[in-house]
Design a protein around this motif. Structure first.
Motif, PDB file in Angstrom:
ATOM      1  N   ALA A  42       0.852  -1.185   0.000  1.00 33.21           N
ATOM      2  CA  ALA A  42       0.000   0.000   0.000  1.00 33.21           C
ATOM      3  C   ALA A  42       0.889   1.237   0.000  1.00 33.21           C
ATOM      4  N   PRO A  43       0.445   2.326  -0.629  1.00 32.23           N
ATOM      5  CA  PRO A  43       1.237   3.540  -0.594  1.00 32.23           C
ATOM      6  C   PRO A  43       1.386   4.034   0.843  1.00 32.23           C
ATOM      7  N   ALA A  44       2.524   4.654   1.115  1.00 33.15           N
ATOM      8  CA  ALA A  44       2.796   5.129   2.471  1.00 33.15           C
ATOM      9  C   ALA A  44       1.774   6.188   2.873  1.00 33.15           C
ATOM     10  N   GLY A  71       5.535  10.121   2.613  1.00 34.87           N
ATOM     11  CA  GLY A  71       4.335   9.907   1.809  1.00 34.87           C
ATOM     12  C   GLY A  71       3.818  11.187   1.172  1.00 34.87           C
ATOM     13  N   ILE A  72       4.646  12.230   1.172  1.00 32.48           N
ATOM     14  CA  ILE A  72       4.275  13.522   0.574  1.00 32.48           C
ATOM     15  C   ILE A  72       5.294  13.824  -0.513  1.00 32.48           C
ATOM     16  N   LYS A  73       4.802  14.200  -1.679  1.00 30.44           N
ATOM     17  CA  LYS A  73       5.641  14.417  -2.841  1.00 30.44           C
ATOM     18  C   LYS A  73       6.609  15.587  -2.635  1.00 30.44           C
ATOM     19  N   ALA A  74       7.818  15.447  -3.147  1.00 33.48           N
ATOM     20  CA  ALA A  74       8.804  16.526  -3.079  1.00 33.48           C
ATOM     21  C   ALA A  74       8.264  17.750  -3.818  1.00 33.48           C
TER      22      ALA A  74
END
Length: 134
Positions: A42-44, A71-74
């Motif tokens: 599963a995605p973080a 789990g947050i995009k750069a």
């Protein structure tokens, strides 16, 4: 002549595969065919941490709130939020998340007393951090 050589090579390989002589060499291992070997990840779940560089500052003295975003995009901007009464108010202090997931925001506070801060990115928020302004 070159075309004839290619046809002969293809024919020899096809006979070897159909005859079963080399079929074992090209077949995938049995453990790759079983459904138990398929693992779904599963995605973080997005999460933020926060830590203030100082626990007590003078009014309008600059300090930093830094942490890690998982789990947050750069490139996503994180915002400092301050608890004012029962509401969380976003301050005009933002910083982007870098490629390693870290961030650092410069903050200046003018409301004297104990200030409760947190970091927000969309619906994800960090635990509270307290900073006393003298």
């Amino acid at each position: 002549m070159n075309r004839a050589l290619r046809f002969a090579t293809v024919g020899v390989v096809a006979v070897a595969l159909l005859g079963g002589g080399a079929a074992g060499a090209f077949a995938a291992p049995a453990h790759l065919h079983s459904p138990a070997s398929v693992v779904a990840t599963a995605p973080a779940k997005p999460a933020l941490t926060a830590k203030a560089s100082a626990t007590s500052v003078q009014a309008w003295q600059e300090f930093r709130v830094s942490g890690v975003a998982t789990g947050i995009k750069a490139g996503t901007k994180v915002t400092v939020q301050q608890k004012q009464g029962a509401k969380w108010v976003s301050l005009p202090a933002q910083a982007p998340v870098n490629t390693k997931g870290a961030y650092s925001v410069r903050v200046k506070l003018g409301i004297k007393g104990v200030n409760h801060l947190r970091i927000g990115a969309g619906t994800t928020v960090s635990p509270e951090v307290t900073v006393t302004v003298r």
